[in-house]
Design a protein around this motif. Structure first.
Motif, PDB file in Angstrom:
ATOM      1  N   GLU A   5       0.839  -1.195   0.000  1.00  0.00           N
ATOM      2  CA  GLU A   5       0.000   0.000   0.000  1.00  0.00           C
ATOM      3  C   GLU A   5       0.869   1.238   0.000  1.00  0.00           C
ATOM      4  OE1 GLU A   5      -2.966   0.439   2.981  1.00  0.00           O
ATOM      5  OE2 GLU A   5      -4.215  -1.134   2.138  1.00  0.00           O
ATOM      6  N   ALA A   7      -0.758   4.678  -0.596  1.00  0.00           N
ATOM      7  CA  ALA A   7      -1.562   5.767  -0.030  1.00  0.00           C
ATOM      8  C   ALA A   7      -2.992   5.291   0.159  1.00  0.00           C
ATOM      9  CB  ALA A   7      -1.533   6.970  -0.956  1.00  0.00           C
ATOM     10  N   VAL A   8      -3.629   5.791   1.213  1.00  0.00           N
ATOM     11  CA  VAL A   8      -5.025   5.459   1.511  1.00  0.00           C
ATOM     12  C   VAL A   8      -5.798   6.759   1.705  1.00  0.00           C
ATOM     13  CG1 VAL A   8      -6.584   4.286   3.109  1.00  0.00           C
ATOM     14  CG2 VAL A   8      -4.353   3.313   2.618  1.00  0.00           C
ATOM     15  N   ASN A   9      -6.979   6.818   1.130  1.00  0.00           N
ATOM     16  CA  ASN A   9      -7.827   7.998   1.246  1.00  0.00           C
ATOM     17  C   ASN A   9      -8.879   7.741   2.329  1.00  0.00           C
ATOM     18  OD1 ASN A   9      -9.232  10.338   0.872  1.00  0.00           O
ATOM     19  ND2 ASN A   9      -9.816   9.928  -1.248  1.00  0.00           N
ATOM     20  N   ARG A  10      -8.521   7.988   3.577  1.00  0.00           N
ATOM     21  CA  ARG A  10      -9.452   7.742   4.681  1.00  0.00           C
ATOM     22  C   ARG A  10     -10.621   8.716   4.669  1.00  0.00           C
ATOM     23  NH1 ARG A  10      -4.416   6.729   7.290  1.00  0.00           N
ATOM     24  NH2 ARG A  10      -4.265   4.523   7.816  1.00  0.00           N
ATOM     25  N   LEU A 105      -9.795   5.388  -3.545  1.00  0.00           N
ATOM     26  CA  LEU A 105      -9.785   4.882  -2.174  1.00  0.00           C
ATOM     27  C   LEU A 105      -8.377   4.575  -1.691  1.00  0.00           C
ATOM     28  CD1 LEU A 105     -12.850   2.519  -2.470  1.00  0.00           C
ATOM     29  CD2 LEU A 105     -12.791   4.857  -1.622  1.00  0.00           C
ATOM     30  N   LYS A 106      -7.596   3.892  -2.516  1.00  0.00           N
ATOM     31  CA  LYS A 106      -6.207   3.627  -2.133  1.00  0.00           C
ATOM     32  C   LYS A 106      -5.369   3.358  -3.367  1.00  0.00           C
ATOM     33  CE  LYS A 106      -6.827  -1.268  -1.021  1.00  0.00           C
ATOM     34  NZ  LYS A 106      -6.703  -2.284   0.025  1.00  0.00           N
ATOM     35  N   TYR A 108      -1.807   1.292  -4.559  1.00  0.00           N
ATOM     36  CA  TYR A 108      -0.908   0.235  -4.126  1.00  0.00           C
ATOM     37  C   TYR A 108      -0.099  -0.276  -5.298  1.00  0.00           C
ATOM     38  CZ  TYR A 108      -4.937  -2.473  -5.723  1.00  0.00           C
ATOM     39  OH  TYR A 108      -5.976  -2.967  -6.462  1.00  0.00           O
ATOM     40  N   GLU A 117      -7.385   1.812  -6.454  1.00  0.00           N
ATOM     41  CA  GLU A 117      -8.721   1.311  -6.159  1.00  0.00           C
ATOM     42  C   GLU A 117      -9.654   2.511  -6.116  1.00  0.00           C
ATOM     43  OE1 GLU A 117     -10.266  -0.195  -2.160  1.00  0.00           O
ATOM     44  OE2 GLU A 117      -9.829  -2.040  -3.281  1.00  0.00           O
TER      45      GLU A 117
END
Length: 148
Positions: A5, A7-10, A105-106, A108, A117
């Motif tokens: 992963e 980056a994640v878009n929390r 969303l993320k 990877y 994603e």
């Protein structure tokens, strides 16, 4: 190799109800992929738009590569998403409905390739966000009580 992963878009999970998820490839330049592998990506204010039957991600920030030369990439340029034609038409038709949008969303790395994603999302109202926060705190309190 597996999945790493980047980056994640929390914030997307806080602001939207995610209904469908899709995996998309990205068209990146050489210095962009090197910067992605270093984890220098921000998805917070980005979204997906459609133009002439193609999908593009706007507002995604990939920092300059530190060892890049004069031909380093533009940090906030629009990047093309690689999706199947039927997925693009399905997402485009859904975004024409009131309240739907497509958000990342993320990001990877999967087998050396950069993947994104994306999710078909419907916006939350303020009371929906408050309700989610209330449910989350109740679950945390119940878990604390079970540990004691």
């Amino acid at each position: 190799m597996g999945i790493k992963e980047v980056a994640v878009n929390r914030k997307a999970y806080h602001d939207y109800f995610i209904e469908d998820k899709y995996e998309a490839g990205l068209v990146l330049t050489g210095t962009e992929i090197k910067s992605v592998r270093n984890g220098k990506v921000q998805l917070k204010e980005s979204y997906v738009s459609f133009k002439e039957g193609e999908a593009f991600i706007k507002g995604m920030h990939i920092a300059h590569y530190g060892f890049g030369s004069y031909n380093n990439h533009d940090e906030d340029r629009d990047r093309k998403l690689l999706l199947h034609k039927r997925e693009i038409t399905k997402l485009f038709s859904k975004t024409k409905i009131q309240g739907y949008t497509v958000v990342p969303l993320k990001m990877y790395l999967k087998e050396g390739k950069c993947k994104l994603e994306i999710g078909l999302a419907k916006g939350k109202t303020l009371y929906d966000k408050r309700e989610d926060d209330k449910v989350k705190t109740m679950k945390m309190e119940a878990a604390k009580a079970m540990r004691r």
